[in-house]
Scaffold this motif. Structure first.
Motif, PDB file in Angstrom:
ATOM      1  N   MET A 228       0.797  -1.156   0.142  1.00 31.89           N
ATOM      2  CA  MET A 228      -0.119  -0.084   0.042  1.00 31.89           C
ATOM      3  C   MET A 228       0.937   1.189   0.061  1.00 31.89           C
ATOM      4  SD  MET A 228      -3.091  -1.041   2.576  1.00 31.89           S
ATOM      5  CE  MET A 228      -3.497   0.497   2.943  1.00 31.89           C
ATOM      6  N   VAL A 229       1.781   1.370   0.939  1.00 38.64           N
ATOM      7  CA  VAL A 229       2.766   2.615   0.905  1.00 38.64           C
ATOM      8  C   VAL A 229       3.551   2.534  -0.402  1.00 38.64           C
ATOM      9  CG1 VAL A 229       4.715   3.414   2.087  1.00 38.64           C
ATOM     10  CG2 VAL A 229       2.806   2.648   3.480  1.00 38.64           C
ATOM     11  N   GLY A 230       3.942   1.491  -0.991  1.00 38.26           N
ATOM     12  CA  GLY A 230       4.651   1.608  -2.107  1.00 38.26           C
ATOM     13  C   GLY A 230       3.860   2.147  -3.299  1.00 38.26           C
ATOM     14  N   SER A 231       2.567   1.756  -3.337  1.00 36.54           N
ATOM     15  CA  SER A 231       1.728   2.146  -4.234  1.00 36.54           C
ATOM     16  C   SER A 231       1.483   3.553  -4.346  1.00 36.54           C
ATOM     17  CB  SER A 231       0.481   1.213  -4.436  1.00 36.54           C
ATOM     18  OG  SER A 231       0.584  -0.041  -4.707  1.00 36.54           O
ATOM     19  N   LEU A 232       1.132   4.152  -3.010  1.00 39.10           N
ATOM     20  CA  LEU A 232       0.824   5.395  -2.893  1.00 39.10           C
ATOM     21  C   LEU A 232       2.029   6.418  -3.352  1.00 39.10           C
ATOM     22  CD1 LEU A 232      -1.349   5.224   0.585  1.00 39.10           C
ATOM     23  CD2 LEU A 232      -2.041   5.826  -2.057  1.00 39.10           C
ATOM     24  N   TRP A 233       3.146   5.841  -2.960  1.00 39.07           N
ATOM     25  CA  TRP A 233       4.342   6.400  -3.107  1.00 39.07           C
ATOM     26  C   TRP A 233       4.580   6.627  -4.669  1.00 39.07           C
ATOM     27  CZ3 TRP A 233       9.700   4.592  -3.420  1.00 39.07           C
ATOM     28  CH2 TRP A 233      10.929   5.575  -3.330  1.00 39.07           C
ATOM     29  N   ILE A 234       4.412   5.667  -5.357  1.00 37.83           N
ATOM     30  CA  ILE A 234       4.591   5.712  -6.933  1.00 37.83           C
ATOM     31  C   ILE A 234       3.743   6.585  -7.285  1.00 37.83           C
ATOM     32  CG2 ILE A 234       4.388   4.351  -8.897  1.00 37.83           C
ATOM     33  CD1 ILE A 234       5.597   1.879  -7.179  1.00 37.83           C
ATOM     34  N   MET A 235       2.388   6.519  -6.874  1.00 35.94           N
ATOM     35  CA  MET A 235       1.126   7.293  -7.616  1.00 35.94           C
ATOM     36  C   MET A 235       1.638   8.816  -7.367  1.00 35.94           C
ATOM     37  SD  MET A 235      -2.221   5.153  -7.273  1.00 35.94           S
ATOM     38  CE  MET A 235      -2.156   4.639  -5.762  1.00 35.94           C
ATOM     39  N   ALA A 236       2.058   8.926  -6.116  1.00 35.87           N
ATOM     40  CA  ALA A 236       2.288  10.340  -6.016  1.00 35.87           C
ATOM     41  C   ALA A 236       3.653  10.876  -6.728  1.00 35.87           C
ATOM     42  CB  ALA A 236       2.686  10.557  -4.413  1.00 35.87           C
ATOM     43  N   HIS A 237       4.488  10.262  -6.740  1.00 39.64           N
ATOM     44  CA  HIS A 237       5.662  10.747  -7.776  1.00 39.64           C
ATOM     45  C   HIS A 237       5.112  10.892  -9.032  1.00 39.64           C
ATOM     46  CE1 HIS A 237       8.074  10.805  -4.339  1.00 39.64           C
ATOM     47  NE2 HIS A 237       8.951  10.285  -4.915  1.00 39.64           N
ATOM     48  N   LEU A 238       4.394  10.046  -9.554  1.00 43.45           N
ATOM     49  CA  LEU A 238       3.731   9.989 -11.080  1.00 43.45           C
ATOM     50  C   LEU A 238       2.792  11.004 -11.147  1.00 43.45           C
ATOM     51  CD1 LEU A 238       2.876   6.389 -11.963  1.00 43.45           C
ATOM     52  CD2 LEU A 238       4.749   7.722 -12.876  1.00 43.45           C
ATOM     53  N   ASN A 239       2.161  11.533 -10.349  1.00 40.88           N
ATOM     54  CA  ASN A 239       1.281  12.711 -10.169  1.00 40.88           C
ATOM     55  C   ASN A 239       2.281  13.996 -10.165  1.00 40.88           C
ATOM     56  OD1 ASN A 239      -1.167  14.369 -10.356  1.00 40.88           O
ATOM     57  ND2 ASN A 239      -1.082  14.210  -8.119  1.00 40.88           N
ATOM     58  N   HIS A 240       3.246  14.026  -9.406  1.00 42.01           N
ATOM     59  CA  HIS A 240       4.142  14.979  -9.437  1.00 42.01           C
ATOM     60  C   HIS A 240       4.886  15.391 -10.553  1.00 42.01           C
ATOM     61  CE1 HIS A 240       6.860  18.331  -7.658  1.00 42.01           C
ATOM     62  NE2 HIS A 240       7.703  17.427  -8.232  1.00 42.01           N
ATOM     63  N   ASN A 241       5.231  14.218 -11.307  1.00 46.96           N
ATOM     64  CA  ASN A 241       5.771  14.412 -12.808  1.00 46.96           C
ATOM     65  C   ASN A 241       5.233  14.394 -13.802  1.00 46.96           C
ATOM     66  OD1 ASN A 241       8.513  14.403 -11.200  1.00 46.96           O
ATOM     67  ND2 ASN A 241       8.455  12.300 -10.944  1.00 46.96           N
ATOM     68  N   LEU A 242       3.764  14.288 -13.640  1.00 45.80           N
ATOM     69  CA  LEU A 242       2.968  14.423 -14.850  1.00 45.80           C
ATOM     70  C   LEU A 242       2.995  15.670 -15.529  1.00 45.80           C
ATOM     71  CD1 LEU A 242       1.254  12.554 -16.654  1.00 45.80           C
ATOM     72  CD2 LEU A 242      -0.602  13.089 -15.211  1.00 45.80           C
ATOM     73  N   MET A 243       2.846  15.825 -16.828  1.00 43.66           N
ATOM     74  CA  MET A 243       2.686  17.374 -17.489  1.00 43.66           C
ATOM     75  C   MET A 243       1.301  17.642 -17.313  1.00 43.66           C
ATOM     76  SD  MET A 243       4.706  18.001 -20.885  1.00 43.66           S
ATOM     77  CE  MET A 243       5.476  16.601 -21.280  1.00 43.66           C
ATOM     78  N   SER A 244       0.966  18.954 -17.037  1.00 40.84           N
ATOM     79  CA  SER A 244      -0.469  19.503 -16.864  1.00 40.84           C
ATOM     80  C   SER A 244      -0.794  19.676 -18.609  1.00 40.84           C
ATOM     81  CB  SER A 244      -0.489  20.769 -16.218  1.00 40.84           C
ATOM     82  OG  SER A 244       0.524  21.807 -16.967  1.00 40.84           O
ATOM     83  N   PRO A 245      -2.217  19.450 -18.472  1.00 41.33           N
ATOM     84  CA  PRO A 245      -2.777  19.776 -19.904  1.00 41.33           C
ATOM     85  C   PRO A 245      -2.304  21.204 -20.526  1.00 41.33           C
ATOM     86  CG  PRO A 245      -4.435  19.224 -18.404  1.00 41.33           C
ATOM     87  CD  PRO A 245      -3.200  19.377 -17.499  1.00 41.33           C
ATOM     88  N   GLU A 246      -2.225  21.932 -19.912  1.00 42.24           N
ATOM     89  CA  GLU A 246      -1.740  23.472 -20.416  1.00 42.24           C
ATOM     90  C   GLU A 246      -0.356  23.453 -20.938  1.00 42.24           C
ATOM     91  OE1 GLU A 246      -2.769  23.261 -17.016  1.00 42.24           O
ATOM     92  OE2 GLU A 246      -4.764  23.867 -17.564  1.00 42.24           O
ATOM     93  N   MET A 247       0.493  22.705 -20.267  1.00 43.05           N
ATOM     94  CA  MET A 247       1.911  22.522 -20.849  1.00 43.05           C
ATOM     95  C   MET A 247       1.914  21.640 -21.967  1.00 43.05           C
ATOM     96  SD  MET A 247       4.178  21.824 -17.275  1.00 43.05           S
ATOM     97  CE  MET A 247       5.557  21.748 -18.243  1.00 43.05           C
ATOM     98  N   MET A 248       1.128  20.577 -22.075  1.00 43.27           N
ATOM     99  CA  MET A 248       1.057  19.699 -23.420  1.00 43.27           C
ATOM    100  C   MET A 248       0.532  20.570 -24.390  1.00 43.27           C
ATOM    101  SD  MET A 248      -0.135  16.010 -22.000  1.00 43.27           S
ATOM    102  CE  MET A 248      -0.084  15.239 -23.661  1.00 43.27           C
ATOM    103  N   GLN A 249      -0.291  21.442 -24.281  1.00 45.68           N
ATOM    104  CA  GLN A 249      -0.850  22.209 -25.067  1.00 45.68           C
ATOM    105  C   GLN A 249       0.305  23.222 -25.875  1.00 45.68           C
ATOM    106  OE1 GLN A 249      -4.535  23.804 -25.506  1.00 45.68           O
ATOM    107  NE2 GLN A 249      -5.561  21.904 -25.649  1.00 45.68           N
ATOM    108  N   ARG A 250       1.045  23.764 -25.068  1.00 43.59           N
ATOM    109  CA  ARG A 250       2.142  24.873 -25.341  1.00 43.59           C
ATOM    110  C   ARG A 250       3.058  23.839 -26.277  1.00 43.59           C
ATOM    111  NH1 ARG A 250       3.873  27.294 -20.509  1.00 43.59           N
ATOM    112  NH2 ARG A 250       2.338  26.410 -19.163  1.00 43.59           N
ATOM    113  N   MET A 251       3.447  22.649 -25.926  1.00 40.40           N
ATOM    114  CA  MET A 251       4.553  21.940 -26.482  1.00 40.40           C
ATOM    115  C   MET A 251       4.093  21.650 -27.860  1.00 40.40           C
ATOM    116  SD  MET A 251       6.096  19.473 -23.799  1.00 40.40           S
ATOM    117  CE  MET A 251       7.150  18.698 -24.948  1.00 40.40           C
ATOM    118  N   GLN A 252       2.761  21.304 -28.155  1.00 41.87           N
ATOM    119  CA  GLN A 252       2.127  20.955 -29.571  1.00 41.87           C
ATOM    120  C   GLN A 252       2.174  22.154 -30.366  1.00 41.87           C
ATOM    121  OE1 GLN A 252      -1.704  19.399 -28.566  1.00 41.87           O
ATOM    122  NE2 GLN A 252      -0.842  17.314 -27.910  1.00 41.87           N
ATOM    123  N   HIS A 253       2.234  23.326 -30.046  1.00 42.19           N
ATOM    124  CA  HIS A 253       1.966  24.726 -31.024  1.00 42.19           C
ATOM    125  C   HIS A 253       3.219  25.020 -31.169  1.00 42.19           C
ATOM    126  CE1 HIS A 253      -2.170  24.861 -30.844  1.00 42.19           C
ATOM    127  NE2 HIS A 253      -2.242  25.122 -29.402  1.00 42.19           N
TER     128      HIS A 253
END
Length: 131
Positions: free
Chosen positions: A106-131
């Motif tokens: 449980m702790v390992g899964s929560l830790w991985i999900m928290a790091h993935l959430n922190h390192n994931l790009m926001s939708p605004e950043m993805m749109q700026r990269m596409q233009h």
């Protein structure tokens, strides 16, 4: 001098529903039925606490945790026959190991999900990269 062990002493040292060597089938079934009734009452109490205004809102999770701990105690004593006796050491160690493994997963899964959430790009950043 060894004194004989009477039936009352033997029953007092065992968990509810645990066979004591007397072969009383009805007493074993009675232990399971009592455990089932207590577990059902605790489950019903959990639903009642969560659905009614009996407890102040922020206190509901604490009440549910207390009822869950009681539910675990009922299952450990009435169904798994975990007691403090010396013959239950292996059962307690196996239970502790199982709890450790579940906590690590449980702790390992929560830790991985928290790091993935922190390192994931926001939708605004993805749109700026596409233009």
């Amino acid at each position: 001098m060894n004194r004989p062990v009477d039936a009352d002493t033997e029953v007092a040292d065992s968990a509810p529903g645990q066979e004591t060597g007397g072969g009383e089938l009805l007493s074993g079934i009675r232990g399971y039925v009592v455990g089932l009734v207590v577990a059902a009452l605790l489950t019903g109490a959990s639903f009642y606490v969560a659905g009614s205004g009996l407890i102040y809102g922020p206190g509901i999770p604490v009440a549910l945790m207390a009822l869950a701990i009681g539910q675990m105690g009922v299952h450990l004593v009435f169904f798994l026959h975990i007691t403090t006796g010396s013959d239950n050491t292996n059962n307690v160690l196996a239970l502790a190991f199982g709890v450790l493994i579940v906590a690590l997963v449980m702790v390992g899964s929560l830790w991985i999900m928290a790091h993935l959430n922190h390192n994931l790009m926001s939708p605004e950043m993805m749109q700026r990269m596409q233009h």
